[in-house]
Structure formats: structure tokens, C-alpha cells
Scaffold this motif. Structure first.
Motif, PDB file in Angstrom:
ATOM      1  N   ASP A 197      -5.147   4.188  -7.646  1.00 34.86           N
ATOM      2  CA  ASP A 197      -5.449   2.992  -8.026  1.00 34.86           C
ATOM      3  C   ASP A 197      -3.873   1.892  -8.319  1.00 34.86           C
ATOM      4  O   ASP A 197      -3.142   2.842  -9.103  1.00 34.86           O
ATOM      5  CB  ASP A 197      -6.217   2.916  -9.187  1.00 34.86           C
ATOM      6  CG  ASP A 197      -7.642   3.685  -8.808  1.00 34.86           C
ATOM      7  OD1 ASP A 197      -8.029   3.412  -7.688  1.00 34.86           O
ATOM      8  OD2 ASP A 197      -8.236   4.529  -9.572  1.00 34.86           O
TER       9      ASP A 197
ATOM     10  N   HIS B  72     -11.833  -1.689  -4.620  1.00 33.26           N
ATOM     11  CA  HIS B  72     -10.755  -1.987  -3.748  1.00 33.26           C
ATOM     12  C   HIS B  72     -10.897  -3.511  -3.418  1.00 33.26           C
ATOM     13  O   HIS B  72     -11.966  -3.773  -2.938  1.00 33.26           O
ATOM     14  CB  HIS B  72     -10.736  -1.263  -2.630  1.00 33.26           C
ATOM     15  CG  HIS B  72      -9.713  -1.413  -1.332  1.00 33.26           C
ATOM     16  ND1 HIS B  72      -8.383  -1.245  -2.095  1.00 33.26           N
ATOM     17  CD2 HIS B  72      -9.464  -1.650  -0.343  1.00 33.26           C
ATOM     18  CE1 HIS B  72      -7.514  -1.723  -0.932  1.00 33.26           C
ATOM     19  NE2 HIS B  72      -8.168  -1.797   0.150  1.00 33.26           N
ATOM     20  N   LEU B  73      -9.594  -4.012  -3.592  1.00 30.20           N
ATOM     21  CA  LEU B  73      -9.564  -5.753  -3.481  1.00 30.20           C
ATOM     22  C   LEU B  73     -10.832  -6.494  -3.956  1.00 30.20           C
ATOM     23  O   LEU B  73     -11.199  -7.628  -3.582  1.00 30.20           O
ATOM     24  CB  LEU B  73      -9.720  -6.144  -2.055  1.00 30.20           C
ATOM     25  CG  LEU B  73      -8.706  -5.260  -0.906  1.00 30.20           C
ATOM     26  CD1 LEU B  73      -8.722  -5.507   0.348  1.00 30.20           C
ATOM     27  CD2 LEU B  73      -7.213  -5.690  -1.583  1.00 30.20           C
TER      28      LEU B  73
ATOM     29  N   THR C 287      -6.197  -2.634  -6.302  1.00 27.22           N
ATOM     30  CA  THR C 287      -6.324  -1.760  -5.149  1.00 27.22           C
ATOM     31  C   THR C 287      -6.892  -0.469  -5.539  1.00 27.22           C
ATOM     32  O   THR C 287      -6.538   0.047  -6.476  1.00 27.22           O
ATOM     33  CB  THR C 287      -4.905  -1.563  -4.417  1.00 27.22           C
ATOM     34  OG1 THR C 287      -3.771  -1.101  -5.362  1.00 27.22           O
ATOM     35  CG2 THR C 287      -4.156  -2.828  -3.703  1.00 27.22           C
TER      36      THR C 287
ATOM     37  N   TYR D  17       0.928  -1.059  -0.120  1.00 26.43           N
ATOM     38  CA  TYR D  17      -0.176  -0.074   0.075  1.00 26.43           C
ATOM     39  C   TYR D  17       0.814   1.261   0.045  1.00 26.43           C
ATOM     40  O   TYR D  17       0.191   2.448   0.171  1.00 26.43           O
ATOM     41  CB  TYR D  17      -1.085   0.015   1.353  1.00 26.43           C
ATOM     42  CG  TYR D  17      -2.064  -0.916   1.178  1.00 26.43           C
ATOM     43  CD1 TYR D  17      -2.352  -1.842   0.312  1.00 26.43           C
ATOM     44  CD2 TYR D  17      -3.105  -0.906   2.218  1.00 26.43           C
ATOM     45  CE1 TYR D  17      -3.550  -2.595   0.022  1.00 26.43           C
ATOM     46  CE2 TYR D  17      -4.168  -1.739   2.314  1.00 26.43           C
ATOM     47  CZ  TYR D  17      -4.312  -2.580   1.137  1.00 26.43           C
ATOM     48  OH  TYR D  17      -5.284  -3.459   0.927  1.00 26.43           O
TER      49      TYR D  17
ATOM     50  N   PRO E 274     -11.915   3.277   0.997  1.00 20.75           N
ATOM     51  CA  PRO E 274     -11.539   2.272  -0.247  1.00 20.75           C
ATOM     52  C   PRO E 274     -12.303   2.909  -1.305  1.00 20.75           C
ATOM     53  O   PRO E 274     -13.402   3.331  -1.416  1.00 20.75           O
ATOM     54  CB  PRO E 274     -11.925   0.961   0.439  1.00 20.75           C
ATOM     55  CG  PRO E 274     -12.896   1.217   1.429  1.00 20.75           C
ATOM     56  CD  PRO E 274     -12.391   2.733   2.091  1.00 20.75           C
TER      57      PRO E 274
END
Length: 279
Positions: A228, A194-195, A269, A70, A190
Motif C-alpha cells: 500500500d 486502489h486509486l 495505491t 508502481y 488491486p
């Protein structure tokens, strides 16, 4: 330079340090743990026997974050915050929901590198997280870490030049209370996707994250900075990510088994860094 430190969670008076104890003039005292953090969470403010992230979640998050997955978002957060605080020689900054201190440490270093002498307070409701965060700053009196609730922060009214919060509960009234007029508020949330790759791997019907309206009463919205990317995980990295998210405790045993069986995972992400000024 005016003092920037915790206040007594019982009576709101300033806390003075006496060796390894913080004490107010009324007589309330709070001991600092060997790691350096102070527990300012009152028994009435706990909604669980062990509030906040447990030890496993904290250790998983630290192991995951220290591999830099991250870091692009962290660097953008530090850059945007330093830019907005430019001109302040010694900004008073609160990290609300500081976790194990990964972002707190990077922010402190970024502000220092920008020529400032930052003073930071970090709070987290998890004593396990607060303990880990405090170890980042051993011997640094300009950073204080406490176990406390975002909904009852032991921080003086209008004392903060900036409040930063990442993936933590939101309490508008408390954030506005502690910010100085014109103070900076930075929130990381987020993004919609995200994920999403992780969700596809463990859920039959993966869903997008809901991103709400940016408007916050009492604050002027400055901008949103999207960050991103894509990460590739292998082996134990996958479970560390899974265990540090809320999904871990909301997922069925079948979904948890799917996550545990993964040997490699590529996932998006997506973050949004939102910046505001207190009106």
C-alpha cells in the motif's frame, strides 16, 4: 538445459526458429516482427478487430510506469518470486499478460541478480504491447515475446516453473495446464482502495474494488503480500494513469472531463501479491 519456447497455436508442436520465422514440423509458420515479437494469435481467437490494449493505452502505461509510481509493488513482486524460485538454476517463467514489458524486464533482472539464468516467455493479446515488450529484450534469446491470448496460450503443458500475471484476465485451466507440478503461480490484484482518490475525483459515487476469495482449485495458497502507498500526480501524469486503467472506457463523458480538468491528484495505491503452488 531443456528448451523453453513457444509452441504452435494450431497443432501444439514445438516451434523452431529459422532466422526470423518460427516454424513447426507440421509446416505452420509465424514471422517475427522487426521489433522481435511473434504474432501467435489466431484469427478465431480474436474477439475484436484490434484485441487488447490500443496504442494509446500502451503508450500511457509505459510513460506512467517508467516514472516509478508502481515501483514499490514491482520490487516486492520480484523479491517474492525470486525467493520462491531460489534453488532453481534456470527457471522457466511465463509472464501471462506482459503488457509493454515493464514488469517482465524487472523480473528478469531480479532473477539474474539472484544468481539464476532465467528463461522467460511473455504473452499479451495486444500486438502494440507485445511490440513494445520485445524491444526491452532485443538480442536476448532467453526472453521471447508473443501476441497471444491467455485463454489459448501457445505454451507447452507442464513446462513452466512459474507463471506471473498482473491485472490480466484469469484462466485457471490454462495456468494449471502450463505449470509443472509444484510450480509457482504469482498473481497481482488491486486492493480494495486502489486509486480511490482518482475515483473520488471523477465519480459522484466512488466505490471500493471487490477483493474475492483467495482460494483457487488445484492450487495451494501460500500467502498474500499487501503493498500500500500513496502517489502524487501532476499535469499529464493524471491522464496517463486514467488512460491506462479500465475506468477510462467505463467512465461517462462528464467523468472524463473531470479527469482532464485535474491539475494535481493525490491517491492511494493498494496491491495484493498472491502466491500459490500447483498441487
Amino acid at each position: 538445459m531443456e528448451s523453453f519456447s513457444f509452441i504452435c497455436p494450431v497443432c501444439g508442436q514445438p516451434l523452431d526458429r529459422e532466422e526470423n520465422t518460427l516454424r513447426c514440423k507440421t509446416g505452420h509458420s509465424f514471422d517475427r516482427a522487426r521489433s522481435g515479437y511473434v504474432n501467435l494469435l489466431l484469427s478465431g481467437g480474436k474477439h475484436a478487430k484490434i484485441p487488447g490494449d490500443n496504442k494509446q493505452m500502451v503508450l500511457s502505461r509505459r510513460a506512467f510506469l517508467e516514472k516509478g509510481f508502481y515501483r514499490p509493488m514491482a520490487d516486492a513482486l520480484c523479491r517474492e518470486t525470486a525467493e520462491e524460485l531460489n534453488g532453481l538454476s534456470s527457471p522457466a517463467v511465463l509472464d501471462a499478460g506482459c503488457g509493454e514489458g515493464y514488469y517482465t524486464a524487472l523480473l528478469y533482472q531480479a532473477l539474474t541478480d539472484a544468481g539464476m539464468k532465467p528463461r522467460l516467455l511473455g504473452i499479451d493479446i495486444s500486438k502494440f504491447a507485445a511490440e513494445k515488450a520485445a524491444k526491452h529484450f532485443s538480442g536476448n534469446d532467453e526472453v521471447q515475446i508473443g501476441a497471444a491470448s491467455i485463454f489459448h496460450m501457445p505454451v507447452a503443458e507442464k513446462s513452466c516453473d512459474a507463471v506471473v500475471t498482473l491485472f490480466a484476465p484469469f484462466c485457471r485451466e490454462e495456468f494449471l495446464r502450463v505449470l509443472k507440478p509444484g510450480g509457482l503461480f504469482v498473481m497481482v490484484i488491486p486492493g480494495a482502495r486502489h486509486l480511490f482518490g482518482l475515483k473520488k475525483a471523477i465519480y459522484d459515487q466512488p466505490y471500493l474494488n471487490e477483493v474475492g476469495d483467495y482460494a483457487i482449485e488445484g492450487m495451494e495458497f501460500l500467502r498474500s503480500v499487501p503493498v500500500d502507498g500513496e502517489i502524487h500526480l501532476e499535469g499529464g501524469e493524471i491522464m496517463r494513469l486514467f488512460e491506462m486503467t479500465p475506468y477510462y472506457y467505463k467512465t461517462s463523458a462528464e467523468g472524463q472531463a473531470r479527469a482532464a480538468a485535474l491539475r494535481a491528484l493525490t491517491t492511494e495505491t493498494s496491491f495484493e501479491i498472491l502466491l500459490y503452488r500447483k498441487k
